[in-house]
Design a protein around this motif. Structure first.
Motif, PDB file in Angstrom:
ATOM      1  N   ILE A  32       0.826  -1.220   0.000  1.00  0.00           N
ATOM      2  CA  ILE A  32       0.000   0.000   0.000  1.00  0.00           C
ATOM      3  C   ILE A  32       0.860   1.270   0.000  1.00  0.00           C
ATOM      4  CG2 ILE A  32      -0.326   0.290   2.511  1.00  0.00           C
ATOM      5  CD1 ILE A  32      -3.418   0.699   1.694  1.00  0.00           C
ATOM      6  N   LEU A  33       2.131   1.138   0.420  1.00  0.00           N
ATOM      7  CA  LEU A  33       3.006   2.324   0.449  1.00  0.00           C
ATOM      8  C   LEU A  33       3.493   2.724  -0.946  1.00  0.00           C
ATOM      9  CD1 LEU A  33       5.149   1.936   3.709  1.00  0.00           C
ATOM     10  CD2 LEU A  33       3.108   3.314   3.337  1.00  0.00           C
ATOM     11  N   THR A  34       3.151   1.940  -1.966  1.00  0.00           N
ATOM     12  CA  THR A  34       3.458   2.408  -3.338  1.00  0.00           C
ATOM     13  C   THR A  34       2.381   3.392  -3.790  1.00  0.00           C
ATOM     14  OG1 THR A  34       2.261   0.563  -4.313  1.00  0.00           O
ATOM     15  CG2 THR A  34       4.621   0.254  -3.983  1.00  0.00           C
ATOM     16  N   GLY A  35       1.414   3.649  -2.913  1.00  0.00           N
ATOM     17  CA  GLY A  35       0.329   4.565  -3.260  1.00  0.00           C
ATOM     18  C   GLY A  35       0.409   5.883  -2.503  1.00  0.00           C
ATOM     19  N   ILE A  36      -0.413   6.829  -2.962  1.00  0.00           N
ATOM     20  CA  ILE A  36      -0.584   8.112  -2.274  1.00  0.00           C
ATOM     21  C   ILE A  36      -1.964   8.087  -1.621  1.00  0.00           C
ATOM     22  CG2 ILE A  36      -0.988  10.592  -2.644  1.00  0.00           C
ATOM     23  CD1 ILE A  36       1.041  10.499  -4.904  1.00  0.00           C
ATOM     24  N   LYS A  37      -2.005   8.440  -0.355  1.00  0.00           N
ATOM     25  CA  LYS A  37      -3.301   8.508   0.326  1.00  0.00           C
ATOM     26  C   LYS A  37      -3.887   9.904   0.112  1.00  0.00           C
ATOM     27  CE  LYS A  37      -5.296   8.265   4.966  1.00  0.00           C
ATOM     28  NZ  LYS A  37      -4.964   8.092   6.397  1.00  0.00           N
ATOM     29  N   ILE A  38      -5.136   9.941  -0.318  1.00  0.00           N
ATOM     30  CA  ILE A  38      -5.817  11.214  -0.575  1.00  0.00           C
ATOM     31  C   ILE A  38      -7.024  11.286   0.356  1.00  0.00           C
ATOM     32  CG2 ILE A  38      -6.990  12.617  -2.321  1.00  0.00           C
ATOM     33  CD1 ILE A  38      -5.465  10.815  -4.420  1.00  0.00           C
ATOM     34  N   THR A  39      -7.083  12.340   1.137  1.00  0.00           N
ATOM     35  CA  THR A  39      -8.205  12.507   2.069  1.00  0.00           C
ATOM     36  C   THR A  39      -8.853  13.858   1.816  1.00  0.00           C
ATOM     37  OG1 THR A  39      -6.965  11.239   3.714  1.00  0.00           O
ATOM     38  CG2 THR A  39      -8.847  12.483   4.519  1.00  0.00           C
ATOM     39  N   ALA A  40     -10.181  13.842   1.614  1.00  0.00           N
ATOM     40  CA  ALA A  40     -10.917  15.097   1.413  1.00  0.00           C
ATOM     41  C   ALA A  40     -11.823  15.326   2.618  1.00  0.00           C
ATOM     42  CB  ALA A  40     -11.746  15.013   0.141  1.00  0.00           C
ATOM     43  N   VAL A  41     -11.649  16.474   3.256  1.00  0.00           N
ATOM     44  CA  VAL A  41     -12.552  16.875   4.345  1.00  0.00           C
ATOM     45  C   VAL A  41     -13.039  18.289   4.016  1.00  0.00           C
ATOM     46  CG1 VAL A  41     -11.553  15.402   6.142  1.00  0.00           C
ATOM     47  CG2 VAL A  41     -10.552  17.645   5.707  1.00  0.00           C
ATOM     48  N   GLU A  42     -13.889  18.842   4.873  1.00  0.00           N
ATOM     49  CA  GLU A  42     -14.547  20.098   4.473  1.00  0.00           C
ATOM     50  C   GLU A  42     -13.592  21.273   4.286  1.00  0.00           C
ATOM     51  OE1 GLU A  42     -16.279  21.546   8.759  1.00  0.00           O
ATOM     52  OE2 GLU A  42     -17.379  19.998   7.673  1.00  0.00           O
ATOM     53  N   ILE A  96      -8.985   7.710  -0.082  1.00  0.00           N
ATOM     54  CA  ILE A  96      -8.642   6.615  -1.002  1.00  0.00           C
ATOM     55  C   ILE A  96      -7.114   6.568  -1.115  1.00  0.00           C
ATOM     56  CG2 ILE A  96      -8.690   8.070  -3.101  1.00  0.00           C
ATOM     57  CD1 ILE A  96     -10.067   4.487  -2.984  1.00  0.00           C
ATOM     58  N   VAL A  97      -6.580   5.402  -1.464  1.00  0.00           N
ATOM     59  CA  VAL A  97      -5.151   5.293  -1.782  1.00  0.00           C
ATOM     60  C   VAL A  97      -5.033   4.917  -3.253  1.00  0.00           C
ATOM     61  CG1 VAL A  97      -2.981   4.091  -1.303  1.00  0.00           C
ATOM     62  CG2 VAL A  97      -4.550   4.620   0.576  1.00  0.00           C
ATOM     63  N   LEU A  98      -4.280   5.727  -4.006  1.00  0.00           N
ATOM     64  CA  LEU A  98      -4.103   5.476  -5.446  1.00  0.00           C
ATOM     65  C   LEU A  98      -2.635   5.245  -5.754  1.00  0.00           C
ATOM     66  CD1 LEU A  98      -6.440   8.250  -6.925  1.00  0.00           C
ATOM     67  CD2 LEU A  98      -6.961   5.816  -6.645  1.00  0.00           C
ATOM     68  N   ASN A  99      -2.371   4.354  -6.722  1.00  0.00           N
ATOM     69  CA  ASN A  99      -0.993   4.067  -7.126  1.00  0.00           C
ATOM     70  C   ASN A  99      -0.278   5.375  -7.501  1.00  0.00           C
ATOM     71  OD1 ASN A  99       1.073   3.634  -9.382  1.00  0.00           O
ATOM     72  ND2 ASN A  99       0.839   1.584  -8.546  1.00  0.00           N
ATOM     73  N   ALA A 100       0.828   5.630  -6.801  1.00  0.00           N
ATOM     74  CA  ALA A 100       1.492   6.938  -6.913  1.00  0.00           C
ATOM     75  C   ALA A 100       1.996   7.212  -8.325  1.00  0.00           C
ATOM     76  CB  ALA A 100       2.655   7.001  -5.914  1.00  0.00           C
ATOM     77  N   ARG A 101       2.584   6.192  -8.940  1.00  0.00           N
ATOM     78  CA  ARG A 101       3.193   6.433 -10.253  1.00  0.00           C
ATOM     79  C   ARG A 101       2.126   6.736 -11.301  1.00  0.00           C
ATOM     80  NH1 ARG A 101       4.967   3.324 -14.518  1.00  0.00           N
ATOM     81  NH2 ARG A 101       4.339   1.368 -13.542  1.00  0.00           N
ATOM     82  N   PHE A 102       1.071   5.894 -11.338  1.00  0.00           N
ATOM     83  CA  PHE A 102       0.023   6.111 -12.341  1.00  0.00           C
ATOM     84  C   PHE A 102      -0.725   7.410 -12.069  1.00  0.00           C
ATOM     85  CE2 PHE A 102       0.212   1.319 -12.595  1.00  0.00           C
ATOM     86  CZ  PHE A 102       0.862   1.299 -13.815  1.00  0.00           C
ATOM     87  N   LEU A 160      -7.203   1.645  -3.341  1.00  0.00           N
ATOM     88  CA  LEU A 160      -7.108   0.748  -2.183  1.00  0.00           C
ATOM     89  C   LEU A 160      -7.760   1.432  -0.992  1.00  0.00           C
ATOM     90  CD1 LEU A 160      -3.359  -0.293  -2.616  1.00  0.00           C
ATOM     91  CD2 LEU A 160      -5.330  -1.790  -2.960  1.00  0.00           C
ATOM     92  N   ASP A 161      -8.137   0.629  -0.016  1.00  0.00           N
ATOM     93  CA  ASP A 161      -8.816   1.134   1.175  1.00  0.00           C
ATOM     94  C   ASP A 161      -7.865   1.984   2.014  1.00  0.00           C
ATOM     95  OD1 ASP A 161     -10.242   1.584   3.438  1.00  0.00           O
ATOM     96  OD2 ASP A 161     -10.707  -0.523   3.862  1.00  0.00           O
ATOM     97  N   ALA A 162      -8.221   3.257   2.218  1.00  0.00           N
ATOM     98  CA  ALA A 162      -7.356   4.169   2.975  1.00  0.00           C
ATOM     99  C   ALA A 162      -7.203   3.736   4.434  1.00  0.00           C
ATOM    100  CB  ALA A 162      -7.905   5.588   2.909  1.00  0.00           C
ATOM    101  N   GLU A 163      -8.152   2.939   4.934  1.00  0.00           N
ATOM    102  CA  GLU A 163      -8.051   2.448   6.324  1.00  0.00           C
ATOM    103  C   GLU A 163      -6.823   1.547   6.502  1.00  0.00           C
ATOM    104  OE1 GLU A 163      -9.993   3.195   9.032  1.00  0.00           O
ATOM    105  OE2 GLU A 163     -10.772   4.745   7.681  1.00  0.00           O
ATOM    106  N   GLU A 164      -6.386   0.949   5.395  1.00  0.00           N
ATOM    107  CA  GLU A 164      -5.233   0.028   5.471  1.00  0.00           C
ATOM    108  C   GLU A 164      -3.905   0.788   5.487  1.00  0.00           C
ATOM    109  OE1 GLU A 164      -5.584  -3.503   5.258  1.00  0.00           O
ATOM    110  OE2 GLU A 164      -7.716  -3.048   5.572  1.00  0.00           O
ATOM    111  N   TYR A 165      -3.949   2.073   5.178  1.00  0.00           N
ATOM    112  CA  TYR A 165      -2.707   2.858   5.073  1.00  0.00           C
ATOM    113  C   TYR A 165      -2.153   3.113   6.482  1.00  0.00           C
ATOM    114  CZ  TYR A 165       0.502   6.164   2.847  1.00  0.00           C
ATOM    115  OH  TYR A 165       1.628   6.794   2.358  1.00  0.00           O
ATOM    116  N   PRO A 166      -0.842   2.897   6.688  1.00  0.00           N
ATOM    117  CA  PRO A 166      -0.286   3.094   8.042  1.00  0.00           C
ATOM    118  C   PRO A 166      -0.520   4.521   8.544  1.00  0.00           C
ATOM    119  CG  PRO A 166       1.337   2.084   6.580  1.00  0.00           C
ATOM    120  CD  PRO A 166       0.179   2.482   5.724  1.00  0.00           C
ATOM    121  N   HIS A 167      -0.808   4.642   9.837  1.00  0.00           N
ATOM    122  CA  HIS A 167      -1.037   5.963  10.409  1.00  0.00           C
ATOM    123  C   HIS A 167       0.287   6.693  10.602  1.00  0.00           C
ATOM    124  CE1 HIS A 167      -5.294   5.444  11.049  1.00  0.00           C
ATOM    125  NE2 HIS A 167      -5.057   4.239  11.530  1.00  0.00           N
TER     126      HIS A 167
END
Length: 378
Positions: free
Chosen positions: A29-39, A75-81, A118-125
């Motif tokens: 999952i660390l090959t991805g970027i975690k994106i979080t949208a809040v208000e 969401i977590v998306l593949n960083a390179r793509f 990928l599920d952002a919940e799985e991304y390390p805090h």
């Protein structure tokens, strides 16, 4: 989750957090970027578990709308793509929407990409850092501190502690030291706010190199927070976490000689160029050795001799030479690195003999010091 965002700001943030993302990780999952949208905006996070970078994009800045949040989420998306896609999108705005099952649609103009997330919940805090002890440094000074020391860290993992820069804080002074046991770079700087207690931590050289690339050459203050095993650098809309190296950094103060037998003052640029020319005929690697000899009349000779290639010598007028005559051999690369790090047109080199470490300083600046061990030549 759904939001519409200015493409340029998104690209900028993606490039910032990508500096922490590596394809060589055991945690997929660390090959991805975690994106979080809040208000109040969108946060991007990249991490390789040693370094974590968080970039925040507020919904508006200086009354310009940057992001429109339609629905919060993450969401977590593949960083390179993802990085390649947003960089090449046709329009100035991007619409990102996450559907059920982590399917992510990226729209811009008539282009539409569908990317599996990928599920952002799985991304390390990220580490939770108690911010009871912080101090601030201007960004340009922090960059300078890094530039003037980090090149001297060890590249060998045999002594992992030496692959980092030792950062010490006492009262209102910050001291950065790097050594690979053949050379040492030290730089001191004043801190504006008084720090309670003292610190000594070792930050990986790799982390500092990445941090330096993210900082702008401005006097905007960067806040530093140090804990037992993490350091956090806080800039505007940017958080940079790095793990600290474990272990005790060697006491380098006893390496620095307090007396000198020969002292040379010379113009830094002339000396650097003479060593550069002499090193042209020195073999790469261990034998990249240049010899310095003091001659009469305040002249120094810089020379190199590699029997199978040839030899070179050049005379250089020093501004002053005091003390004993000297012949000494050293790594051309180490001295050139040190000279490039020193700011100032004139430098003083203090020698305590042909086999002892020597010190290079700027003539009018005592906050910085470069120490180099000579090379034994038989």
């Amino acid at each position: 989750m759904r939001f519409i965002i200015q493409r340029d700001r998104l690209v900028h943030s993606v490039q910032e957090v990508m500096k922490a993302v590596t394809s060589r990780t055991t945690i997929p999952i660390l090959t991805g970027i975690k994106i979080t949208a809040v208000e109040d905006g969108v946060t991007l996070t990249g991490s390789d578990s040693d370094i974590s970078i968080q970039s925040f994009i507020p919904i508006e800045e200086e009354e310009n709308e940057i992001v429109e949040i339609k629905q919060s989420g993450s969401i977590v998306l593949n960083a390179r793509f993802f990085g390649d896609i947003v960089r090449k999108l046709p329009m100035d705005t991007v619409d990102i929407e996450v559907l059920n099952g982590f399917q992510t649609i990226i729209r811009s103009g008539k282009a539409e990409f569908n990317l599996n997330g990928l599920d952002a919940e799985e991304y390390p805090h990220l580490p939770i850092i108690e911010e009871d002890q912080t101090f601030k440094l201007p960004a340009d000074l922090l960059k300078t501190l890094i530039r003037q020391t980090v090149f001297a860290v060890s590249t060998s993992e045999t002594r992992p502690i030496l692959t980092g820069v030792n950062l010490k804080v006492e009262d209102d002074e910050l001291i950065c030291i790097a050594t690979d046991s053949h050379r040492l770079a030290m730089r001191k700087a004043k801190i504006d706010n008084k720090v309670v207690g003292s610190y000594s931590v070792v930050i990986p050289g790799k982390s500092l190199n990445e941090l330096s690339k993210l900082l702008d050459d401005t006097n905007e203050l960067i806040e530093m927070v140090i804990t037992e095993n993490q350091v956090l650098f806080k800039a505007k809309n940017l958080l940079f976490f790095s793990r600290l190296l474990e272990g005790n950094y060697p006491d380098t103060s006893r390496l620095i000689p307090n007396e000198s037998k020969t002292s040379i003052t010379v113009h830094s640029k002339d000396f650097l160029q003479a060593i550069d020319r002499a090193s042209l005929l020195a073999k790469e690697g261990k034998n990249n050795v240049v010899k310095l000899t003091t001659l009469v009349g305040g002249v120094i000779e810089v020379s190199s001799n590699t029997p199978e290639i040839g030899k070179v010598s050049e005379e250089l007028q020093a501004e002053s030479i005091e003390g004993e005559e000297l012949k000494i051999s050293f790594s051309a690369k180490f001295v050139m690195d040190a000279l490039k790090a020193l700011e100032g047109t004139d430098i003083t080199i203090n020698f305590t003999g042909a086999m002892r470490p020597f010190i290079i300083r700027s003539l009018h600046d005592d906050t910085m010091l470069q120490l180099i061990l000579p090379v034994r030549t038989y």
